[in-house]
Design a protein around this motif. Sequence first.
Motif, short mmCIF file in Angstrom:
data_model
loop_
_atom_site.label_atom_id
_atom_site.label_comp_id
_atom_site.label_asym_id
_atom_site.label_seq_id
_atom_site.Cartn_x
_atom_site.Cartn_y
_atom_site.Cartn_z
N VAL A 94 10.20 -5.28 4.97
CA VAL A 94 9.30 -4.29 4.38
C VAL A 94 9.15 -3.17 5.38
O VAL A 94 9.01 -3.40 6.59
CB VAL A 94 7.91 -4.90 4.09
N TYR A 95 9.15 -1.94 4.87
CA TYR A 95 8.98 -0.77 5.73
C TYR A 95 8.00 0.18 5.09
O TYR A 95 8.08 0.45 3.89
CB TYR A 95 10.33 -0.08 5.96
N ARG A 96 7.08 0.68 5.87
CA ARG A 96 6.06 1.62 5.42
C ARG A 96 6.27 2.91 6.20
O ARG A 96 5.87 3.01 7.36
CB ARG A 96 4.70 1.01 5.71
N PRO A 97 6.94 3.92 5.62
CA PRO A 97 7.24 5.14 6.38
C PRO A 97 6.01 5.87 6.92
O PRO A 97 6.03 6.35 8.04
CB PRO A 97 7.96 6.03 5.36
N VAL A 98 4.95 5.93 6.11
CA VAL A 98 3.73 6.64 6.51
C VAL A 98 2.54 5.75 6.22
O VAL A 98 2.41 5.22 5.11
CB VAL A 98 3.58 7.97 5.76
N THR A 99 1.67 5.62 7.20
CA THR A 99 0.44 4.84 7.01
C THR A 99 -0.76 5.69 7.41
O THR A 99 -0.64 6.57 8.27
CB THR A 99 0.47 3.52 7.81
N ALA A 100 -1.87 5.42 6.78
CA ALA A 100 -3.09 6.18 7.07
C ALA A 100 -3.81 5.66 8.30
O ALA A 100 -4.68 6.33 8.84
CB ALA A 100 -4.02 6.13 5.86
N SER A 101 -3.48 4.48 8.71
CA SER A 101 -4.22 3.84 9.80
C SER A 101 -3.24 3.15 10.75
O SER A 101 -2.04 3.36 10.67
CB SER A 101 -5.18 2.81 9.21
N THR A 102 -3.76 2.31 11.60
CA THR A 102 -2.88 1.51 12.44
C THR A 102 -2.20 0.46 11.55
O THR A 102 -2.77 0.06 10.52
CB THR A 102 -3.66 0.80 13.56
N PRO A 103 -1.02 0.02 11.91
CA PRO A 103 -0.32 -0.97 11.08
C PRO A 103 -1.14 -2.23 10.80
O PRO A 103 -1.08 -2.77 9.70
CB PRO A 103 0.93 -1.30 11.89
N GLU A 104 -1.93 -2.63 11.76
CA GLU A 104 -2.73 -3.85 11.60
C GLU A 104 -3.89 -3.68 10.62
O GLU A 104 -4.51 -4.66 10.22
CB GLU A 104 -3.28 -4.32 12.96
N GLN A 105 -4.18 -2.43 10.21
CA GLN A 105 -5.25 -2.17 9.25
C GLN A 105 -4.73 -1.77 7.87
O GLN A 105 -5.51 -1.54 6.97
CB GLN A 105 -6.16 -1.06 9.78
N ASP A 106 -3.42 -1.69 7.71
CA ASP A 106 -2.81 -1.29 6.44
C ASP A 106 -2.68 -2.53 5.56
O ASP A 106 -1.75 -3.32 5.70
CB ASP A 106 -1.45 -0.66 6.71
N THR A 107 -3.63 -2.72 4.66
CA THR A 107 -3.64 -3.95 3.85
C THR A 107 -2.45 -4.06 2.92
O THR A 107 -1.97 -5.17 2.66
CB THR A 107 -4.95 -4.06 3.03
N VAL A 108 -1.94 -2.95 2.43
CA VAL A 108 -0.73 -3.00 1.58
C VAL A 108 0.43 -3.52 2.41
O VAL A 108 1.17 -4.42 1.96
CB VAL A 108 -0.42 -1.61 0.98
N LEU A 109 0.61 -3.00 3.60
CA LEU A 109 1.68 -3.45 4.48
C LEU A 109 1.53 -4.93 4.83
O LEU A 109 2.48 -5.70 4.75
CB LEU A 109 1.71 -2.62 5.76
N LEU A 110 0.32 -5.33 5.22
CA LEU A 110 0.10 -6.72 5.62
C LEU A 110 0.37 -7.69 4.47
O LEU A 110 0.97 -8.75 4.66
CB LEU A 110 -1.32 -6.90 6.14
N THR A 111 -0.04 -7.33 3.27
CA THR A 111 0.21 -8.18 2.10
C THR A 111 1.69 -8.27 1.81
O THR A 111 2.22 -9.36 1.55
CB THR A 111 -0.54 -7.62 0.88
N ALA A 112 2.40 -7.15 1.89
CA ALA A 112 3.84 -7.15 1.64
C ALA A 112 4.58 -7.95 2.72
O ALA A 112 5.50 -8.73 2.41
CB ALA A 112 4.37 -5.72 1.57
N LEU A 113 4.20 -7.77 3.98
CA LEU A 113 4.85 -8.52 5.06
C LEU A 113 4.67 -10.02 4.89
O LEU A 113 5.57 -10.80 5.21
CB LEU A 113 4.32 -8.08 6.42
N ALA A 114 3.53 -10.44 4.38
CA ALA A 114 3.28 -11.86 4.16
C ALA A 114 4.20 -12.43 3.09
O ALA A 114 4.47 -13.64 3.08
CB ALA A 114 1.81 -12.09 3.78
N SER A 115 4.71 -11.58 2.21
CA SER A 115 5.61 -12.02 1.15
C SER A 115 7.08 -11.82 1.48
O SER A 115 7.95 -12.25 0.74
CB SER A 115 5.29 -11.26 -0.15
N ALA A 116 7.36 -11.13 2.57
CA ALA A 116 8.75 -10.86 2.97
C ALA A 116 9.28 -12.03 3.79
O ALA A 116 8.53 -12.75 4.44
CB ALA A 116 8.82 -9.58 3.79
#
Length: 146
Positions: A36-58
């Motif tokens: 999973v790759y998130r080109p642009v995030t609004a916060s730190t990676p550890e606070q990006d809930t969309v990213l964290l949820t996707a990484l848990a499924s990858a």
Amino acid sequence: MNASVYVASPVGHSGKSAVVLGLLDALNRSHAKVGVYRPVTASTPEQDTVLLTALASASADLTPAEAVGVTYDDVHNDPDAALSRIVERFHELERRCDVVVVVGSDFTDVASPTEFAFNAHIAANLGSPVLLVVGADGPRPRTSSR
């Protein structure tokens, strides 16, 4: 040969995250290392809930920091440098995966037309086809009174 798909939406709250999770589930069935790759995030990676949820499924073993390109502040400060960094970080991650699901931005920071255009520009620079997600909970078609 590595592959990727860029999941984007022209508006927020379209169900894009649900589509990402379904896509990850399907790809995990046929590929050993799905990233999973998130080109642009609004916060730190550890606070990006969309990213964290996707990484848990990858299925690829990636940290949140490895799965992010830049922040919105980076894009505002120098869009060209941000795009270069996004592409560079994507290729670093892509080498470690069989396939990468790229999760477009969430329309939390800049105007929608500008943000969607930037997402399209990123997808083109990554060489990723775009899966466009549009919400089904919009205006209803009018019915004829005839």
